[in-house]
Design a protein around this motif. Structure first.
Motif, mmCIF file in Angstrom:
data_model
loop_
_atom_site.group_PDB
_atom_site.id
_atom_site.type_symbol
_atom_site.label_atom_id
_atom_site.label_comp_id
_atom_site.label_asym_id
_atom_site.label_seq_id
_atom_site.Cartn_x
_atom_site.Cartn_y
_atom_site.Cartn_z
ATOM 1 N N LYS A 185 0.785 -1.177 0.074
ATOM 2 C CA LYS A 185 0.048 -0.067 -0.055
ATOM 3 C C LYS A 185 0.804 1.202 0.048
ATOM 4 N N ILE A 186 1.809 1.312 0.927
ATOM 5 C CA ILE A 186 2.522 2.244 0.807
ATOM 6 C C ILE A 186 3.517 2.653 -0.270
ATOM 7 N N ALA A 187 3.970 1.546 -0.988
ATOM 8 C CA ALA A 187 4.903 1.669 -1.910
ATOM 9 C C ALA A 187 4.260 2.234 -3.128
ATOM 10 N N SER A 188 2.729 2.014 -3.401
ATOM 11 C CA SER A 188 1.962 2.522 -4.463
ATOM 12 C C SER A 188 1.933 4.027 -4.298
ATOM 13 N N VAL A 189 2.022 4.752 -3.197
ATOM 14 C CA VAL A 189 1.973 6.116 -3.048
ATOM 15 C C VAL A 189 3.039 6.958 -4.021
ATOM 16 N N TRP A 190 4.009 6.095 -4.329
ATOM 17 C CA TRP A 190 5.049 6.946 -5.191
ATOM 18 C C TRP A 190 5.289 5.790 -6.487
ATOM 19 N N ASP A 191 4.288 5.384 -6.778
ATOM 20 C CA ASP A 191 4.154 4.158 -8.089
ATOM 21 C C ASP A 191 5.378 3.433 -8.142
ATOM 22 N N CYS A 192 5.381 2.832 -7.032
ATOM 23 C CA CYS A 192 6.780 1.842 -6.847
ATOM 24 C C CYS A 192 5.897 0.479 -6.380
ATOM 25 N N LYS A 193 6.595 -0.823 -6.678
ATOM 26 C CA LYS A 193 6.205 -2.049 -5.970
ATOM 27 C C LYS A 193 7.284 -2.765 -5.289
ATOM 28 N N PRO A 194 7.043 -3.399 -4.355
ATOM 29 C CA PRO A 194 7.895 -4.215 -3.798
ATOM 30 C C PRO A 194 8.387 -5.226 -4.550
ATOM 31 N N VAL A 195 9.586 -5.711 -4.499
ATOM 32 C CA VAL A 195 10.204 -6.742 -5.207
ATOM 33 C C VAL A 195 9.599 -8.183 -5.270
ATOM 34 N N ALA A 229 1.137 -16.762 9.292
ATOM 35 C CA ALA A 229 1.932 -16.895 10.676
ATOM 36 C C ALA A 229 1.416 -15.606 11.325
ATOM 37 N N THR A 230 1.174 -16.160 12.875
ATOM 38 C CA THR A 230 1.014 -14.801 13.730
ATOM 39 C C THR A 230 2.222 -14.680 14.552
ATOM 40 N N PHE A 231 2.362 -13.543 14.511
ATOM 41 C CA PHE A 231 3.720 -12.907 15.325
ATOM 42 C C PHE A 231 3.291 -13.093 17.043
ATOM 43 N N ALA A 232 4.389 -13.638 17.742
ATOM 44 C CA ALA A 232 4.229 -13.941 18.977
ATOM 45 C C ALA A 232 5.337 -13.288 19.784
ATOM 46 N N GLU A 233 5.100 -13.108 21.310
ATOM 47 C CA GLU A 233 5.991 -12.315 22.028
ATOM 48 C C GLU A 233 7.196 -13.377 22.208
ATOM 49 N N GLY A 234 8.345 -12.626 22.240
ATOM 50 C CA GLY A 234 9.548 -13.569 22.408
ATOM 51 C C GLY A 234 10.357 -13.573 21.125
ATOM 52 N N GLU A 235 9.590 -13.419 19.921
ATOM 53 C CA GLU A 235 10.088 -13.640 18.805
ATOM 54 C C GLU A 235 10.998 -12.472 18.112
ATOM 55 N N VAL A 236 11.796 -12.903 17.243
ATOM 56 C CA VAL A 236 12.895 -11.871 16.612
ATOM 57 C C VAL A 236 12.642 -12.095 15.040
ATOM 58 N N TYR A 237 12.685 -10.886 14.371
ATOM 59 C CA TYR A 237 12.655 -11.021 12.798
ATOM 60 C C TYR A 237 13.561 -10.259 12.096
ATOM 61 N N GLY A 238 14.141 -10.731 11.093
ATOM 62 C CA GLY A 238 14.741 -9.888 9.984
ATOM 63 C C GLY A 238 13.913 -9.481 8.934
ATOM 64 N N MET A 239 13.833 -8.100 8.665
ATOM 65 C CA MET A 239 12.623 -7.504 7.847
ATOM 66 C C MET A 239 13.460 -6.773 6.771
ATOM 67 N N ASP A 240 13.172 -7.565 5.408
ATOM 68 C CA ASP A 240 14.038 -7.014 4.403
ATOM 69 C C ASP A 240 12.839 -6.373 3.533
ATOM 70 N N ILE A 241 13.254 -5.260 3.408
ATOM 71 C CA ILE A 241 12.324 -4.427 2.521
ATOM 72 C C ILE A 241 12.984 -4.050 1.113
ATOM 73 N N LEU A 242 12.390 -4.355 0.160
ATOM 74 C CA LEU A 242 13.171 -4.121 -1.141
ATOM 75 C C LEU A 242 11.853 -3.721 -2.046
ATOM 76 N N ILE A 243 12.330 -2.399 -2.571
ATOM 77 C CA ILE A 243 11.183 -1.863 -3.353
ATOM 78 C C ILE A 243 11.624 -1.349 -4.862
ATOM 79 N N SER A 244 10.978 -1.792 -5.743
ATOM 80 C CA SER A 244 11.367 -1.264 -7.259
ATOM 81 C C SER A 244 10.797 -0.091 -7.707
ATOM 82 N N SER A 245 11.391 0.588 -8.783
ATOM 83 C CA SER A 245 10.604 1.701 -9.440
ATOM 84 C C SER A 245 9.899 1.191 -10.658
ATOM 85 N N GLY A 246 10.043 -0.134 -10.855
ATOM 86 C CA GLY A 246 9.469 -0.842 -12.078
ATOM 87 C C GLY A 246 7.883 -1.091 -11.777
#
Length: 400
Positions: A185-195, A229-246
């Motif tokens: 949703k937020i990538a579309s504000v700048w006419d971009c797409k997640p990879v 999947a549902t996020f639970a207390e005590g968990e750790v995540y590595g979040m990779d955001i990759l957005i393309s102008s394509g």
């Protein structure tokens, strides 16, 4: 926490026994994150017009090794604490999505940075298997007086906002699809797409690709097959955001050779070739469960040959170098986040380079709901929690 310049302070801090095992683990995560932060800062300084990509990759890995070697040097029950690279330094430019970290023998090892290049810097460190991986994007030569503009600015601004929104969406009780939708949703504000199809994973000790996962811009087949999947207390995540102008976020393999690999600990297979066994043994000894660059192995040619059999039988998986179409740009931010009892806590540091005045776009975020979410702190302050509880208590009293 300490950083590479304050290593003795971290060494002193580790002498005090933390109150609990979870607290001790978090301290290791944060110590690794401090080292990553200092190294990223240095690499941003070095990422100027004319800088060679291979030199930046080698320097990043060297600084991570130096930083981790200066902390946690006291043996525990007679055993040394493992530490080092959790993700090799990669410098991916413009439409290269990720994982570009060439060897001296590669045709692309001569690549240098040019003015206005959109450069993604990614690296990670671990202490005792607790990994902090971070990535951010810069535009070479951009200044407040001469900011990045056009599609370069759009994609960097979209990726930064997507990362900020994802941080506030990864919280206890939420589902992975909520992050997928928010980023889209937020990538579309700048006419971009997640990879398309990019994955982010749950982390535990010695695991950076855990079972619970988040997918960006999934294809129809991926939507059908991907596990909720549902996020639970005590968990750790590595979040990779990759957005393309394509226009569709699709990426493909090109001629770049893969240099980053990772052992898959869930697969067992007896390698047939002597060289393959020797190389696999070296990988286990040097990298353990973490991704590694062929550059870190003793003999590059022998290692490439030895890895072929291991990749063929899925003992080792490649981190392929993929590209969006020519003329497009990809921006990326990666953060590591912990879901603690007091709320989400960012393990890695906020991005260093990004400032609104460095990227000038024609479009801005206007959605009031998204703006309100982004204005919120990552976790509620104790004061606000008390106010909320008080208000709820007052409401109950009225009802009685």
């Amino acid at each position: 926490m300490s950083d590479t310049e304050k290593a003795p302070a971290a060494a002193a801090a580790e002498e005090k026994k933390p109150a609990s095992s979870a607290e001790a683990d978090l301290t290791k995560y944060k110590t690794a994150a401090d080292i990553v932060h200092q190294v990223t800062k240095k690499l941003i300084e070095l990422s100027v017009e004319g800088a060679k990509v291979i030199d930046l990759c080698i320097e990043g890995d060297k600084l991570i090794e130096q930083g981790t070697s200066a902390v946690y040097n006291k043996s525990v029950k007679g055993a040394k604490i493992s530490k080092g690279l959790a993700f090799p330094t990669s410098i991916s430019v413009n439409n290269c999505v990720a994982h570009f970290s060439p060897l001296a023998s590669d045709p692309q090892s001569e690549q240098v940075l040019a003015k206005d290049d959109v450069v993604k810097i990614q690296l990670g460190a671990h202490i005792d298997g607790f990994a902090a991986v971070s990535a951010e994007t810069i535009v070479v030569g951009a200044t407040p007086e001469n900011p990045a503009t056009g599609r370069r600015a759009d994609v960097v601004k979209a990726a930064w906002h997507a990362a900020e929104l994802a941080m506030r969406t990864i919280k206890v009780g939420n589902k992975n699809w909520q992050v997928t939708e928010a980023v889209n949703k937020i990538a579309s504000v700048w006419d971009c797409k997640p990879v398309e199809g990019m994955l982010s994973c749950q982390q535990t000790q010695n695991v950076v690709d855990g079972k619970k996962r988040i997918i960006l811009n999934p294809s129809e087949a991926q939507k059908r097959d991907f596990e909720t999947a549902t996020f639970a207390e005590g968990e750790v995540y590595g979040m990779d955001i990759l957005i393309s102008s394509g226009e569709d976020g699709k990426a493909r393999l090109e001629e770049s050779r893969t240099t980053i690999y990772q052992r898959d600990s869930t697969i067992t297979y007896q390698l047939k070739m002597k060289n393959s066994r020797a190389v696999f043994s070296e990988v286990q000894r040097k990298a353990g469960a973490f991704p590694f660059n062929i550059r870190s192995l003793e003999d590059e040619k022998r290692s490439r040959m030895g890895l072929q059999e291991a990749v063929q039988h899925n003992l080792v998986k490649p981190y392929e170098v993929i590209y969006t179409p020519p003329g497009t740009f990809v921006a990326g931010f990666h953060f590591t986040i912990a879901l603690l009892p007091g709320g989400p806590s960012l393990i890695t540091h906020p991005s260093i380079w990004y400032k609104p005045e460095l990227v000038k776009t024609e479009k801005e975020l206007e959605d009031e709901e998204l703006k309100a979410t982004l204005a919120r702190n990552l976790r509620e302050s104790k004061k606000n929690k008390k106010k909320k509880a008080k208000a709820e208590g007052a409401e109950e009293t009225k009802e009685d």
